[in-house]
Design a protein around this motif. Structure first.
Motif, PDB file in Angstrom:
ATOM      1  N   ILE A   1       0.584  -1.417   0.214  1.00 10.26           N
ATOM      2  CA  ILE A   1       0.105   0.186  -0.088  1.00 10.26           C
ATOM      3  C   ILE A   1       0.720   1.052   0.192  1.00 10.26           C
ATOM      4  O   ILE A   1       1.406   2.046   0.696  1.00 10.26           O
ATOM      5  CB  ILE A   1      -0.898   0.086   1.186  1.00 10.26           C
ATOM      6  N   LYS A   2       1.281   1.759  -1.564  1.00  4.54           N
ATOM      7  CA  LYS A   2       2.706   2.604  -1.439  1.00  4.54           C
ATOM      8  C   LYS A   2       1.518   3.523  -2.504  1.00  4.54           C
ATOM      9  O   LYS A   2       1.347   2.680  -3.441  1.00  4.54           O
ATOM     10  CB  LYS A   2       3.668   2.743  -1.454  1.00  4.54           C
ATOM     11  N   THR A   3       2.356   4.487  -2.786  1.00  8.33           N
ATOM     12  CA  THR A   3       2.864   5.229  -3.632  1.00  8.33           C
ATOM     13  C   THR A   3       3.958   4.706  -5.264  1.00  8.33           C
ATOM     14  O   THR A   3       4.322   3.777  -5.013  1.00  8.33           O
ATOM     15  CB  THR A   3       3.092   6.635  -4.245  1.00  8.33           C
ATOM     16  N   LEU A   4       3.090   4.450  -6.322  1.00  4.43           N
ATOM     17  CA  LEU A   4       3.465   3.228  -7.193  1.00  4.43           C
ATOM     18  C   LEU A   4       4.797   4.168  -8.479  1.00  4.43           C
ATOM     19  O   LEU A   4       4.829   4.626  -9.070  1.00  4.43           O
ATOM     20  CB  LEU A   4       3.254   3.000  -8.473  1.00  4.43           C
ATOM     21  N   GLU A   5       6.217   3.917  -7.040  1.00  2.63           N
ATOM     22  CA  GLU A   5       7.324   5.352  -7.116  1.00  2.63           C
ATOM     23  C   GLU A   5       8.332   4.426  -7.269  1.00  2.63           C
ATOM     24  O   GLU A   5       8.740   3.119  -6.273  1.00  2.63           O
ATOM     25  CB  GLU A   5       7.659   6.418  -6.378  1.00  2.63           C
ATOM     26  N   LYS A   6       9.496   4.250  -8.188  1.00  2.00           N
ATOM     27  CA  LYS A   6      10.769   3.523  -8.440  1.00  2.00           C
ATOM     28  C   LYS A   6      11.225   4.214  -6.655  1.00  2.00           C
ATOM     29  O   LYS A   6      11.574   2.633  -6.264  1.00  2.00           O
ATOM     30  CB  LYS A   6      11.664   4.780  -8.893  1.00  2.00           C
ATOM     31  N   ILE A   7      10.978   4.929  -5.898  1.00  2.00           N
ATOM     32  CA  ILE A   7      11.642   4.659  -4.377  1.00  2.00           C
ATOM     33  C   ILE A   7      11.095   3.335  -3.872  1.00  2.00           C
ATOM     34  O   ILE A   7      11.668   3.190  -2.679  1.00  2.00           O
ATOM     35  CB  ILE A   7      11.659   6.132  -3.563  1.00  2.00           C
ATOM     36  N   TYR A   8      10.294   2.996  -3.571  1.00  2.00           N
ATOM     37  CA  TYR A   8       9.572   1.866  -2.716  1.00  2.00           C
ATOM     38  C   TYR A   8       9.460   0.592  -3.513  1.00  2.00           C
ATOM     39  O   TYR A   8       9.068  -0.026  -2.790  1.00  2.00           O
ATOM     40  CB  TYR A   8       7.944   2.473  -3.321  1.00  2.00           C
ATOM     41  N   GLY A   9      10.595   0.802  -4.765  1.00  2.24           N
ATOM     42  CA  GLY A   9      11.054  -0.998  -4.343  1.00  2.24           C
ATOM     43  C   GLY A   9      10.078  -1.990  -5.264  1.00  2.24           C
ATOM     44  O   GLY A   9      10.133  -3.514  -4.748  1.00  2.24           O
ATOM     45  N   ILE A  10       8.948  -1.452  -5.490  1.00  4.37           N
ATOM     46  CA  ILE A  10       8.141  -2.214  -5.841  1.00  4.37           C
ATOM     47  C   ILE A  10       8.840  -3.239  -7.818  1.00  4.37           C
ATOM     48  O   ILE A  10       8.202  -4.075  -6.925  1.00  4.37           O
ATOM     49  CB  ILE A  10       6.388  -1.471  -6.228  1.00  4.37           C
ATOM     50  N   ASP A  11       9.005  -3.118  -8.062  1.00  6.77           N
ATOM     51  CA  ASP A  11       9.910  -3.691  -8.627  1.00  6.77           C
ATOM     52  C   ASP A  11      10.541  -4.823  -8.202  1.00  6.77           C
ATOM     53  O   ASP A  11      10.782  -6.527  -9.103  1.00  6.77           O
ATOM     54  CB  ASP A  11      10.841  -2.826 -10.049  1.00  6.77           C
ATOM     55  N   TYR A  12      11.038  -4.935  -6.946  1.00 11.70           N
ATOM     56  CA  TYR A  12      12.895  -6.051  -6.533  1.00 11.70           C
ATOM     57  C   TYR A  12      11.528  -6.494  -5.434  1.00 11.70           C
ATOM     58  O   TYR A  12      11.034  -8.175  -6.192  1.00 11.70           O
ATOM     59  CB  TYR A  12      13.248  -5.643  -5.205  1.00 11.70           C
ATOM     60  N   LEU A  13      10.132  -6.323  -5.272  1.00 10.06           N
ATOM     61  CA  LEU A  13       8.949  -6.863  -4.725  1.00 10.06           C
ATOM     62  C   LEU A  13       8.199  -8.045  -5.532  1.00 10.06           C
ATOM     63  O   LEU A  13       8.473  -9.183  -5.821  1.00 10.06           O
ATOM     64  CB  LEU A  13       8.009  -6.381  -3.919  1.00 10.06           C
ATOM     65  N   ILE A  14       8.217  -7.419  -6.965  1.00 13.98           N
ATOM     66  CA  ILE A  14       8.092  -8.326  -8.412  1.00 13.98           C
ATOM     67  C   ILE A  14       9.214  -9.595  -8.495  1.00 13.98           C
ATOM     68  O   ILE A  14       8.650 -10.474  -8.673  1.00 13.98           O
ATOM     69  CB  ILE A  14       6.834  -7.645  -9.191  1.00 13.98           C
ATOM     70  N   ARG A  15      10.053  -9.328  -8.792  1.00  8.46           N
ATOM     71  CA  ARG A  15      10.652 -10.393  -8.892  1.00  8.46           C
ATOM     72  C   ARG A  15      11.009 -11.213  -7.903  1.00  8.46           C
ATOM     73  O   ARG A  15      10.775 -12.340  -8.188  1.00  8.46           O
ATOM     74  CB  ARG A  15      12.108  -9.614  -8.930  1.00  8.46           C
ATOM     75  N   ALA A  16      10.542 -10.589  -6.252  1.00  4.13           N
ATOM     76  CA  ALA A  16      10.686 -11.469  -5.727  1.00  4.13           C
ATOM     77  C   ALA A  16       9.603 -12.532  -5.446  1.00  4.13           C
ATOM     78  O   ALA A  16       9.448 -13.894  -5.330  1.00  4.13           O
ATOM     79  CB  ALA A  16      11.055 -10.861  -4.242  1.00  4.13           C
ATOM     80  N   PHE A  17       8.437 -11.628  -5.619  1.00  3.22           N
ATOM     81  CA  PHE A  17       7.286 -12.792  -6.298  1.00  3.22           C
ATOM     82  C   PHE A  17       7.425 -13.549  -7.322  1.00  3.22           C
ATOM     83  O   PHE A  17       6.591 -14.673  -6.910  1.00  3.22           O
ATOM     84  CB  PHE A  17       6.384 -11.655  -6.705  1.00  3.22           C
ATOM     85  N   LYS A  18       7.991 -13.377  -7.884  1.00  5.96           N
ATOM     86  CA  LYS A  18       8.012 -14.511  -9.575  1.00  5.96           C
ATOM     87  C   LYS A  18       9.314 -15.565  -8.658  1.00  5.96           C
ATOM     88  O   LYS A  18       8.987 -16.561  -9.089  1.00  5.96           O
ATOM     89  CB  LYS A  18       9.360 -13.766 -10.662  1.00  5.96           C
ATOM     90  N   ILE A  19       9.608 -15.177  -7.649  1.00  3.51           N
ATOM     91  CA  ILE A  19      10.892 -16.570  -7.598  1.00  3.51           C
ATOM     92  C   ILE A  19       9.852 -17.407  -6.646  1.00  3.51           C
ATOM     93  O   ILE A  19       9.915 -18.926  -6.287  1.00  3.51           O
ATOM     94  CB  ILE A  19      11.854 -16.397  -5.957  1.00  3.51           C
ATOM     95  N   VAL A  20       8.896 -16.511  -5.753  1.00  7.12           N
ATOM     96  CA  VAL A  20       7.923 -17.872  -5.004  1.00  7.12           C
ATOM     97  C   VAL A  20       6.784 -18.234  -5.772  1.00  7.12           C
ATOM     98  O   VAL A  20       6.640 -19.452  -5.483  1.00  7.12           O
ATOM     99  CB  VAL A  20       7.662 -16.828  -3.860  1.00  7.12           C
ATOM    100  N   LYS A  21       6.358 -17.967  -6.392  1.00  6.16           N
ATOM    101  CA  LYS A  21       5.832 -18.461  -7.302  1.00  6.16           C
ATOM    102  C   LYS A  21       6.464 -19.630  -8.319  1.00  6.16           C
ATOM    103  O   LYS A  21       5.295 -20.540  -8.239  1.00  6.16           O
ATOM    104  CB  LYS A  21       4.657 -17.685  -8.714  1.00  6.16           C
TER     105      LYS A  21
END
Length: 179
Positions: A1-21
């Motif tokens: 629950i954050k603004t979708l900006e580079k500073i919040y590392g959401i791209d790293y979260l998506i990559r981690a989610f891929k590993i988990v999936k």
């Protein structure tokens, strides 16, 4: 629950989610991203590139009044910022009884007791984030325990009356009471 900006590392979260999936392919898990921002199209493109488009929900902007509702939809809350002054969203998640995973930056480690209310992992480290996610996904008892501990922490350390009393005591200790 954050603004979708580079500073919040959401791209790293998506990559981690891929590993988990990939590692937990037998489980039905979804990633819920709540917020709007300049990185939304880039994040949607990354989700498509990683073949995750059907596993990630981009909820968009929600009003402040709806934030609690969205926290309560989560099993795990993640704040994987590259820098952060203080973890208000993390405290909100903990207040809702959710275990949290945060990056080791700014004020985030201050609001999480590592291994007790959630996990603190190194920023920009999708592998470490994935490991923490898998621990919580595969252990419901740990999720519940960390959520309970987080709520207790918020109630004991961040309640409004105690916070005001602390601010007043600091203010009263200033020379000339701040005048």
């Amino acid at each position: 629950i954050k603004t979708l900006e580079k500073i919040y590392g959401i791209d790293y979260l998506i990559r981690a989610f891929k590993i988990v999936k990939t590692k937990l392919s037998d489980r039905k898990i979804k990633l819920l991203l709540v917020g709007e921002g300049t990185q939304r199209k880039n994040l949607e493109a990354l989700a498509a590139e990683l073949n995750l488009i059907s596993d990630i929900v981009f909820a968009g902007y929600v009003s402040h009044d709806e934030v609690e509702k969205y926290h309560n939809m989560l099993d795990i809350s993640v704040a994987f910022s590259l820098q952060e002054s203080f973890g208000v969203a993390v405290l909100e998640a903990s207040a809702c009884g959710r275990p949290v995973i945060v990056s080791n930056v700014g004020g985030l480690p201050e609001v999480v007791d590592d291994g007790k209310t959630g996990f603190i992992v190194e920023k920009e480290n999708s592998d470490q984030l994935a490991d923490a996610l898998m621990k919580l996904i595969t252990n419901a008892d740990l999720r519940i325990e960390m959520g309970i501990n987080g709520r207790k922490k918020v109630l004991s350390e961040y309640n409004w009356i105690s916070s005001v009393e602390l601010m007043l005591s600091v203010y009263n200790e200033l020379p000339n009471n701040g005048n």
